[in-house]
Design a protein around this motif. Structure first.
Motif, PDB file in Angstrom:
ATOM      1  N   THR A   1     -70.444 -81.506 -16.339  1.00  0.00           N
ATOM      2  CA  THR A   1     -69.035 -81.173 -16.606  1.00  0.00           C
ATOM      3  C   THR A   1     -68.803 -79.671 -16.454  1.00  0.00           C
ATOM      4  N   ARG A   2     -67.670 -79.325 -15.873  1.00  0.00           N
ATOM      5  CA  ARG A   2     -67.298 -77.928 -15.735  1.00  0.00           C
ATOM      6  C   ARG A   2     -66.165 -77.605 -16.682  1.00  0.00           C
ATOM      7  N   ILE A   3     -66.300 -76.494 -17.394  1.00  0.00           N
ATOM      8  CA  ILE A   3     -65.312 -76.119 -18.402  1.00  0.00           C
ATOM      9  C   ILE A   3     -64.927 -74.670 -18.202  1.00  0.00           C
ATOM     10  N   VAL A   4     -63.624 -74.434 -18.062  1.00  0.00           N
ATOM     11  CA  VAL A   4     -63.082 -73.083 -17.960  1.00  0.00           C
ATOM     12  C   VAL A   4     -62.121 -72.884 -19.128  1.00  0.00           C
ATOM     13  N   VAL A   5     -62.327 -71.815 -19.865  1.00  0.00           N
ATOM     14  CA  VAL A   5     -61.475 -71.484 -21.012  1.00  0.00           C
ATOM     15  C   VAL A   5     -60.706 -70.208 -20.692  1.00  0.00           C
ATOM     16  N   LEU A   6     -59.385 -70.257 -20.875  1.00  0.00           N
ATOM     17  CA  LEU A   6     -58.534 -69.076 -20.789  1.00  0.00           C
ATOM     18  C   LEU A   6     -57.971 -68.794 -22.179  1.00  0.00           C
ATOM     19  N   HIS A   7     -58.091 -67.546 -22.620  1.00  0.00           N
ATOM     20  CA  HIS A   7     -57.628 -67.217 -23.965  1.00  0.00           C
ATOM     21  C   HIS A   7     -57.048 -65.808 -23.943  1.00  0.00           C
ATOM     22  N   GLY A   8     -55.894 -65.611 -24.568  1.00  0.00           N
ATOM     23  CA  GLY A   8     -55.314 -64.286 -24.676  1.00  0.00           C
ATOM     24  C   GLY A   8     -56.035 -63.449 -25.710  1.00  0.00           C
ATOM     25  N   ASP A   9     -56.266 -62.172 -25.393  1.00  0.00           N
ATOM     26  CA  ASP A   9     -57.004 -61.343 -26.350  1.00  0.00           C
ATOM     27  C   ASP A   9     -56.137 -60.897 -27.523  1.00  0.00           C
ATOM     28  N   ARG A  10     -54.817 -61.190 -27.463  1.00  0.00           N
ATOM     29  CA  ARG A  10     -53.938 -60.887 -28.593  1.00  0.00           C
ATOM     30  C   ARG A  10     -53.458 -62.148 -29.299  1.00  0.00           C
ATOM     31  N   ASP A  11     -54.202 -63.203 -29.169  1.00  0.00           N
ATOM     32  CA  ASP A  11     -53.875 -64.455 -29.849  1.00  0.00           C
ATOM     33  C   ASP A  11     -54.053 -64.252 -31.350  1.00  0.00           C
ATOM     34  N   ARG A  12     -52.984 -64.429 -32.102  1.00  0.00           N
ATOM     35  CA  ARG A  12     -53.041 -64.275 -33.556  1.00  0.00           C
ATOM     36  C   ARG A  12     -53.073 -65.624 -34.276  1.00  0.00           C
ATOM     37  N   VAL A  13     -53.081 -66.705 -33.510  1.00  0.00           N
ATOM     38  CA  VAL A  13     -53.109 -68.045 -34.105  1.00  0.00           C
ATOM     39  C   VAL A  13     -54.530 -68.591 -34.109  1.00  0.00           C
ATOM     40  N   ILE A  14     -55.220 -68.474 -32.987  1.00  0.00           N
ATOM     41  CA  ILE A  14     -56.593 -68.961 -32.851  1.00  0.00           C
ATOM     42  C   ILE A  14     -57.449 -67.810 -32.341  1.00  0.00           C
ATOM     43  N   LYS A  15     -58.530 -67.544 -33.007  1.00  0.00           N
ATOM     44  CA  LYS A  15     -59.384 -66.423 -32.642  1.00  0.00           C
ATOM     45  C   LYS A  15     -60.100 -66.691 -31.316  1.00  0.00           C
ATOM     46  N   PRO A  16     -60.026 -65.757 -30.377  1.00  0.00           N
ATOM     47  CA  PRO A  16     -60.776 -65.920 -29.133  1.00  0.00           C
ATOM     48  C   PRO A  16     -62.275 -66.093 -29.367  1.00  0.00           C
TER      49      PRO A  16
END
Length: 233
Positions: free
Chosen positions: A148-163
């Motif tokens: 399985t291939r998994i790519v995660v994109l996450h904003g570094d200023r996310d204040r709801v879920i910690k990167p």
């Protein structure tokens, strides 16, 4: 994406937004976010569902209308509760198999939908997952993800879920056999409103590559999966 008639049955977890002209070779299913608890019905006009419309369009823009189905998972409830969105996702995958047989599936999920997509990644039909600011609480099980291939994109200023929780998941997924990587979008927030064009463009590129499991990843997806730490873009 110009939406045609929605193909769905009463109580179905699979909502088809674009049916292929020919035999289905692959499918992209989009999963929206939600909340930790909530038994009120999830509706397509709620903000978490509306937020994913550009990502549906992105998936449609990079996939063949001839043989790639594009659809959504329909939740029964707004909340995660006792893994209700995961059960809805697994039901949608079963419905897809009943409709099209064994085809390669890419799941695209945001927040709670990212959690459901990652939990469903062990399903034999799922070949790739694009998780957008996923909710990855410590303690969630990570099953065998070989192939399985998994790519995660996450904003570094996310204040709801910690990167950092996404980064921890990527490490677990790699240990479970997945080819996994993470990209941090500089200035990105949880709702994917800041730098929205970059979220959409990066998602389109990731889906295009995940839809080709027979080929090696390339570009920034390959770089992310080969890096020890998340890439910053």
């Amino acid at each position: 994406m110009t939406e045609g008639r929605v193909v769905e049955a009463g109580g179905s977890a699979l909502v088809v937004r674009r049916a292929p002209r020919d035999r289905t070779r692959a499918a992209v299913l989009v999963l929206h976010g939600g909340q930790e608890k909530g038994l009120r019905p999830a509706r397509p006009w709620h903000p978490p569902a509306l937020r994913m419309r550009p990502f549906l369009s992105a998936a449609a823009s990079v996939s063949s209308p001839r043989d790639v189905l594009v659809g959504q998972v329909r939740y029964r409830y707004r909340g995660w509760n006792d893994a209700d969105p995961l059960q809805d996702t697994l039901r949608a995958l079963d419905e897809l198999r009943g409709r099209a047989g064994d085809v390669s599936v890419v799941l695209v999920g945001h927040s709670m939908g990212g959690r459901a997509a990652l939990r469903a990644a062990a399903d034999p039909g799922v070949r790739g997952v694009l998780a957008l600011a996923p909710w990855c609480p410590p303690g969630d099980p990570v099953d065998d993800l070989t192939g399985t291939r998994i790519v995660v994109l996450h904003g570094d200023r996310d204040r709801v879920i910690k990167p950092a929780e996404s980064a921890a998941y990527v490490r677990q997924a790699r240990a479970a056999g997945a080819q996994a990587g993470m990209v941090l979008l500089r200035g990105g927030d949880h709702a994917m409103l800041r730098r929205s064009h970059d979220w959409h463009r990066a998602s389109a590129a990731a889906v295009r590559r995940l839809l080709r499991p027979e080929r090696d990843l390339e570009g920034w997806t390959a770089e992310a999966c080969g890096a020890e730490e998340p890439l910053l873009r």
